[in-house]
Design a protein around this motif. Sequence first.
Motif, short mmCIF file in Angstrom:
data_model
loop_
_atom_site.label_atom_id
_atom_site.label_comp_id
_atom_site.label_asym_id
_atom_site.label_seq_id
_atom_site.Cartn_x
_atom_site.Cartn_y
_atom_site.Cartn_z
N SER A 137 -25.80 31.14 14.30
CA SER A 137 -25.26 32.50 14.30
C SER A 137 -24.28 32.70 15.45
CB SER A 137 -26.41 33.50 14.41
OG SER A 137 -25.92 34.82 14.47
N LEU A 138 -24.62 32.12 16.61
CA LEU A 138 -23.75 32.24 17.77
C LEU A 138 -22.43 31.50 17.55
CD1 LEU A 138 -23.83 33.49 20.62
CD2 LEU A 138 -24.76 31.35 21.46
N SER A 139 -22.52 30.29 16.99
CA SER A 139 -21.31 29.51 16.71
C SER A 139 -20.42 30.21 15.70
CB SER A 139 -21.69 28.12 16.19
OG SER A 139 -22.40 27.40 17.15
N SER A 140 -21.07 30.76 14.65
CA SER A 140 -20.31 31.47 13.62
C SER A 140 -19.63 32.70 14.20
CB SER A 140 -21.26 31.87 12.48
OG SER A 140 -20.57 32.58 11.49
N GLY A 141 -20.36 33.42 15.05
CA GLY A 141 -19.80 34.61 15.67
C GLY A 141 -18.63 34.29 16.57
N LEU A 142 -18.76 33.23 17.36
CA LEU A 142 -17.67 32.83 18.26
C LEU A 142 -16.43 32.43 17.47
CD1 LEU A 142 -19.64 30.74 20.90
CD2 LEU A 142 -18.44 32.89 21.32
N THR A 287 -24.14 23.14 5.47
CA THR A 287 -23.35 24.26 4.96
C THR A 287 -21.90 24.10 5.42
OG1 THR A 287 -23.77 25.62 6.92
CG2 THR A 287 -25.35 25.79 5.10
N MET A 288 -21.01 24.90 4.86
CA MET A 288 -19.61 24.82 5.25
C MET A 288 -19.44 25.15 6.73
SD MET A 288 -16.62 24.02 4.33
CE MET A 288 -15.57 23.78 5.77
N HIS A 289 -20.22 26.12 7.21
CA HIS A 289 -20.13 26.48 8.62
C HIS A 289 -20.56 25.33 9.52
CE1 HIS A 289 -20.61 28.44 12.43
NE2 HIS A 289 -21.90 28.23 12.41
N ARG A 290 -21.68 24.68 9.17
CA ARG A 290 -22.16 23.57 9.99
C ARG A 290 -21.22 22.37 9.91
NH1 ARG A 290 -28.78 23.68 9.10
NH2 ARG A 290 -29.11 25.68 10.16
N LEU A 291 -20.62 22.17 8.75
CA LEU A 291 -19.64 21.10 8.61
C LEU A 291 -18.45 21.36 9.54
CD1 LEU A 291 -18.51 19.51 5.25
CD2 LEU A 291 -16.84 20.03 7.02
N GLU A 292 -18.02 22.61 9.56
CA GLU A 292 -16.91 22.98 10.44
C GLU A 292 -17.26 22.73 11.91
OE1 GLU A 292 -14.49 27.06 11.70
OE2 GLU A 292 -15.76 27.04 9.91
N MET A 293 -18.47 23.12 12.31
CA MET A 293 -18.90 22.91 13.69
C MET A 293 -19.00 21.42 14.02
SD MET A 293 -19.15 25.83 15.12
CE MET A 293 -17.78 26.35 14.08
N LEU A 294 -19.42 20.62 13.04
CA LEU A 294 -19.53 19.18 13.24
C LEU A 294 -18.16 18.56 13.50
CD1 LEU A 294 -21.45 16.70 13.16
CD2 LEU A 294 -20.96 16.54 10.70
N VAL A 295 -17.18 18.95 12.71
CA VAL A 295 -15.81 18.44 12.89
C VAL A 295 -15.27 18.86 14.25
CG1 VAL A 295 -13.43 18.64 12.05
CG2 VAL A 295 -15.30 18.30 10.43
N LYS A 296 -15.50 20.12 14.63
CA LYS A 296 -15.00 20.60 15.93
C LYS A 296 -15.70 19.90 17.08
CE LYS A 296 -13.36 25.10 14.37
NZ LYS A 296 -13.44 26.56 14.51
#
Length: 435
Positions: A137-142, A287-296
């Motif tokens: 939630s924190l990563s998504s919010g940021l 999820t798409m959000h976690r995939l995005e965080m993984l790439v970053k």
Amino acid sequence: MLSIPETRDTETTRAERALVGLMIIHPSIIDRCEIELHDYRCVDSDASQIWPVLCELRRGNFPMADLTSLAVEVRKRGIAPASLARVANEAGLPSNENFYIHTLTKQRRKRRLLKLAADALEKLDREDCDVDSVADSLSSGLASIPQLSKRKSRAGDIMMDVLALSEETQQPVRKVFSGISTLDLKMGGFRDGQLIVLAARPSVGKSALAAQMAINAAKDGAKTLFISLEMSAQETVARAMAFETGINMQHILDGTLQIGDVNRLKGLATAYQNEIPLYVEDRSNLTMHRLEMLVKQYSAKQRLGFVVVDYIGLVSSDDSRKSAWEVTEKVSKGLKQLAKSEKVPILALSQLNRDSEKEKQIAIPTLAQLRNSGSVEQDADAVLLLHRESRQSKDATLILAKGRNCGTGKLSLEYNGPKYEFIPAMVDNEFSKDF
């Protein structure tokens, strides 16, 4: 319960009053504020009352010619005309418009960060806290909080930025090559920000072809991330070992290797440890959000040069109520946005439907058979369709069904099953133009 302190610093309140005063004198500024500060909430009491009234009148094409007519409209809404007079008297200079908007944008960002931190701390304080959920939630919010930047829209300004960057780096545009020379010549390589979709029916070899492209990119020096949602990291890497050496993949996984083969594979592993920047992730329920965080996360220390996602249909949804169509659409759009924001080419695999398999002879695939969502075709910069008539067939066709700036066509390939390798067919090593 943690409370968020309301910031009432002098700079912010002055900027609010100065900007609202400018809106009265120059109503065109309201249009810009409606776009850039549409959800801003004023701290100053006078500004907080007058701002929404001015926006409402502007949307209704009300002629804001003088303070007297404005005062009438303000009074109709139960607001004291004195508030209008006070902000009008404190109108800022037109030359400071950018400064006022930047100040309020910075303040809005600060408020969002404070709220995000307070919400996270409140959840973490509970005994039954799900730490992973709070982190997500924190990563998504940021990620949802826009960065402060001087956005440019005039084409000439953007052109100058592009030229300045080119002069600074003295390097050509980054490209990643698939290793299939005919395809690379046709497409000019995969460029930063591109989403390339590779689609095929099950068991045709799309994962093998994607792995082959990833290996080639990594051996060319591009930091490459292969995200496998279908196979384990061990299976994916075993395929790479078979591709590199020709040693049977099953023997590698079973441990039934000859001593000479073991030594060859150890040498290969050492080369990949020290020289070839290929990374493999086999996360489940991504999820798409976690995939995005993984790439970053992988891009944080050193920029990624190439990303492979195997495959779109296995990216999980964070909302069980969404249909497969909606999930696929969200993923394809998310991958395109990720490619642009991280400035990296992304190769995303997708399955084709099985409609034509019901026929006696399996037909050449088309874009219409992309499974679950037409948005995959729309979001992709290029779509490659891989075709083999059967699992036993060595003959394969690679179809460039969509290619921005490079046209379409098809290429004959030969598939070497034991090595999980596709090579251009000797009889036809050029793209035909009759697709």
